[in-house]
Design a protein around this motif. Structure first.
Motif, mmCIF file in Angstrom:
data_model
loop_
_atom_site.group_PDB
_atom_site.id
_atom_site.type_symbol
_atom_site.label_atom_id
_atom_site.label_comp_id
_atom_site.label_asym_id
_atom_site.label_seq_id
_atom_site.Cartn_x
_atom_site.Cartn_y
_atom_site.Cartn_z
ATOM 1 N N GLY A 92 3.518 -61.302 57.079
ATOM 2 C CA GLY A 92 3.368 -62.283 56.668
ATOM 3 C C GLY A 92 1.476 -62.490 56.876
ATOM 4 O O GLY A 92 0.850 -63.361 56.984
ATOM 5 N N LEU A 93 0.838 -60.881 56.904
ATOM 6 C CA LEU A 93 -0.337 -60.806 56.481
ATOM 7 C C LEU A 93 -1.281 -61.173 55.469
ATOM 8 O O LEU A 93 -0.711 -60.806 54.408
ATOM 9 C CB LEU A 93 -0.874 -59.466 57.048
ATOM 10 N N GLY A 94 -1.871 -61.999 55.252
ATOM 11 C CA GLY A 94 -2.879 -62.513 54.040
ATOM 12 C C GLY A 94 -3.651 -62.138 54.011
ATOM 13 O O GLY A 94 -4.752 -62.171 52.713
ATOM 14 N N MET A 95 -4.816 -61.694 54.863
ATOM 15 C CA MET A 95 -6.570 -61.410 54.634
ATOM 16 C C MET A 95 -6.489 -60.422 55.919
ATOM 17 O O MET A 95 -6.314 -60.807 56.941
ATOM 18 C CB MET A 95 -7.011 -62.482 54.715
ATOM 19 N N ILE A 96 -7.736 -59.910 55.787
ATOM 20 C CA ILE A 96 -7.740 -58.670 56.321
ATOM 21 C C ILE A 96 -9.596 -59.046 56.683
ATOM 22 O O ILE A 96 -10.409 -59.219 55.475
ATOM 23 C CB ILE A 96 -7.474 -57.052 56.839
ATOM 24 N N GLY A 97 -10.346 -58.673 57.749
ATOM 25 C CA GLY A 97 -12.087 -58.166 57.359
ATOM 26 C C GLY A 97 -12.246 -56.986 58.308
ATOM 27 O O GLY A 97 -11.715 -56.620 59.295
ATOM 28 N N VAL A 98 -13.747 -56.630 58.372
ATOM 29 C CA VAL A 98 -14.196 -55.819 59.188
ATOM 30 C C VAL A 98 -14.790 -56.292 60.520
ATOM 31 O O VAL A 98 -15.168 -56.177 61.602
ATOM 32 C CB VAL A 98 -15.077 -54.296 57.700
ATOM 33 N N ILE A 99 -15.261 -57.425 59.975
ATOM 34 C CA ILE A 99 -16.444 -57.616 61.338
ATOM 35 C C ILE A 99 -16.138 -59.522 61.031
ATOM 36 O O ILE A 99 -16.299 -60.197 60.026
ATOM 37 C CB ILE A 99 -17.336 -57.891 61.008
ATOM 38 N N TYR A 138 -30.811 -47.352 59.894
ATOM 39 C CA TYR A 138 -29.788 -47.810 60.306
ATOM 40 C C TYR A 138 -29.098 -48.387 61.812
ATOM 41 O O TYR A 138 -29.508 -47.456 63.593
ATOM 42 C CB TYR A 138 -28.671 -46.800 60.353
ATOM 43 N N SER A 139 -28.193 -49.143 62.061
ATOM 44 C CA SER A 139 -27.703 -49.071 63.671
ATOM 45 C C SER A 139 -25.997 -49.725 63.400
ATOM 46 O O SER A 139 -25.301 -49.888 62.263
ATOM 47 C CB SER A 139 -28.422 -50.354 63.957
ATOM 48 N N TYR A 140 -25.553 -49.538 64.764
ATOM 49 C CA TYR A 140 -24.176 -49.592 64.919
ATOM 50 C C TYR A 140 -23.841 -51.178 65.287
ATOM 51 O O TYR A 140 -23.992 -51.264 66.480
ATOM 52 C CB TYR A 140 -23.880 -48.475 64.995
ATOM 53 N N LEU A 141 -23.110 -51.536 64.438
ATOM 54 C CA LEU A 141 -22.982 -53.373 64.868
ATOM 55 C C LEU A 141 -21.654 -52.879 65.474
ATOM 56 O O LEU A 141 -20.583 -53.222 64.644
ATOM 57 C CB LEU A 141 -23.201 -54.305 64.117
ATOM 58 N N LEU A 142 -20.999 -53.440 66.757
ATOM 59 C CA LEU A 142 -19.741 -53.354 67.029
ATOM 60 C C LEU A 142 -19.681 -54.206 68.752
ATOM 61 O O LEU A 142 -20.241 -54.473 69.344
ATOM 62 C CB LEU A 142 -19.663 -51.667 67.753
ATOM 63 N N PHE A 143 -18.498 -54.862 68.457
ATOM 64 C CA PHE A 143 -18.408 -56.024 68.809
ATOM 65 C C PHE A 143 -16.891 -55.425 68.831
ATOM 66 O O PHE A 143 -16.523 -54.727 69.415
ATOM 67 C CB PHE A 143 -18.299 -57.310 67.895
ATOM 68 N N ASP A 144 -15.725 -56.671 69.738
ATOM 69 C CA ASP A 144 -14.496 -56.706 70.294
ATOM 70 C C ASP A 144 -13.458 -55.792 69.461
ATOM 71 O O ASP A 144 -14.330 -55.788 68.061
ATOM 72 C CB ASP A 144 -14.201 -57.898 70.364
ATOM 73 N N GLU A 145 -13.070 -54.640 69.985
ATOM 74 C CA GLU A 145 -11.814 -54.103 69.063
ATOM 75 C C GLU A 145 -10.858 -54.628 68.663
ATOM 76 O O GLU A 145 -10.363 -55.602 69.561
ATOM 77 C CB GLU A 145 -11.951 -52.794 69.995
ATOM 78 N N ILE A 146 -9.848 -55.035 68.312
ATOM 79 C CA ILE A 146 -8.894 -55.823 67.735
ATOM 80 C C ILE A 146 -8.261 -54.701 67.337
ATOM 81 O O ILE A 146 -7.911 -53.457 67.011
ATOM 82 C CB ILE A 146 -8.927 -56.333 66.487
ATOM 83 N N ASP A 147 -7.271 -54.209 68.559
ATOM 84 C CA ASP A 147 -5.947 -53.704 68.784
ATOM 85 C C ASP A 147 -4.433 -53.435 68.345
ATOM 86 O O ASP A 147 -3.804 -52.779 67.601
ATOM 87 C CB ASP A 147 -5.453 -53.266 70.087
ATOM 88 N N GLU A 148 -4.488 -54.977 67.846
ATOM 89 C CA GLU A 148 -2.939 -55.233 66.994
ATOM 90 C C GLU A 148 -3.113 -55.666 65.743
ATOM 91 O O GLU A 148 -4.689 -56.069 65.074
ATOM 92 C CB GLU A 148 -2.743 -55.991 67.486
ATOM 93 N N THR A 149 -2.246 -55.758 64.869
ATOM 94 C CA THR A 149 -2.858 -56.221 63.573
ATOM 95 C C THR A 149 -2.319 -57.811 63.103
ATOM 96 O O THR A 149 -1.913 -57.935 61.855
ATOM 97 C CB THR A 149 -2.196 -55.111 62.813
ATOM 98 N N VAL A 150 -1.279 -58.252 63.871
ATOM 99 C CA VAL A 150 -1.169 -59.545 63.672
ATOM 100 C C VAL A 150 -1.334 -60.181 64.638
ATOM 101 O O VAL A 150 -1.964 -60.416 65.617
ATOM 102 C CB VAL A 150 1.236 -59.454 63.805
ATOM 103 N N PHE A 198 -1.237 -53.790 55.282
ATOM 104 C CA PHE A 198 -0.534 -55.040 54.524
ATOM 105 C C PHE A 198 1.378 -54.601 54.582
ATOM 106 O O PHE A 198 1.486 -55.389 54.506
ATOM 107 C CB PHE A 198 -0.971 -55.318 53.204
ATOM 108 N N GLN A 199 1.511 -53.438 54.230
ATOM 109 C CA GLN A 199 2.682 -52.535 54.165
ATOM 110 C C GLN A 199 3.427 -53.141 56.166
ATOM 111 O O GLN A 199 4.578 -53.450 56.075
ATOM 112 C CB GLN A 199 2.945 -51.682 53.756
ATOM 113 N N GLN A 200 2.849 -52.709 56.820
ATOM 114 C CA GLN A 200 3.017 -52.777 58.416
ATOM 115 C C GLN A 200 3.294 -54.526 58.875
ATOM 116 O O GLN A 200 4.158 -54.620 59.816
ATOM 117 C CB GLN A 200 2.507 -52.344 59.508
ATOM 118 N N ASN A 201 2.304 -55.471 58.404
ATOM 119 C CA ASN A 201 2.815 -57.019 58.244
ATOM 120 C C ASN A 201 2.664 -57.829 57.148
ATOM 121 O O ASN A 201 1.718 -57.962 56.164
ATOM 122 C CB ASN A 201 1.065 -57.353 58.794
#
Length: 141
Positions: free
Chosen positions: A94-101, A129-141, A89-92
């Motif tokens: 204009g960011l209002g919300m983030i999520g994990v998936i 247990y299983s690991y759900l992995l979808f596309d990676e997000i490389d940027e925070t904006v 949040f400090q680096q962005n």
């Protein structure tokens, strides 16, 4: 809406109908590393008409700038979660919300996992247990 926003507070907001799961959820939150200038607030919502209405009421009642909405069976395992969250949040400004998936666009059904383009990662437990992995997000904006 609370007119005063506490810049140094983070609220973890959970709708609860299973105390055993919520106790474990709380223990994970309480084991997180907390910056010395931050206060952690745990808000549990019980007997809400819906999860959305419960979360909305807590959002209005809490003066924390940072609010984390999580299900009672969600256990945060990254002990640096609060530091990481504040950094993003400090680096962005204009960011209002983030999520994990989630999904880039929510499909007509309103169910994120039915979307064609999903992103994020979680560890899920359904008898194993299983690991759900979808596309990676490389940027925070």
């Amino acid at each position: 809406m609370n007119p005063h926003v506490n810049q140094h507070s983070i609220s973890f907001i959970t709708c609860v109908n299973d105390d055993t799961l919520y106790d474990l959820c709380q223990r994970h939150i309480q084991s997180l590393s907390v910056p010395p200038h931050m206060k952690v607030e745990l808000i549990n919502i019980r007997n809400a008409d819906s999860m959305a209405s419960g979360y909305h009421k807590a959002m209005q009642d809490s003066d924390s700038k940072y609010k984390v909405y999580l299900h009672q069976d969600t256990f945060i395992i990254n002990r640096n979660f609060i530091y990481d969250l504040l950094y993003v949040f400090q680096q962005n400004d204009g960011l209002g919300m983030i999520g994990v998936i989630g999904a880039e666009e929510v499909p007509q059904s309103g169910i994120w996992w039915e979307a064609s383009k999903k992103a994020g990662k979680v560890i899920e437990y359904r008898s194993t247990y299983s690991y759900l992995l979808f596309d990676e997000i490389d940027e925070t904006v």
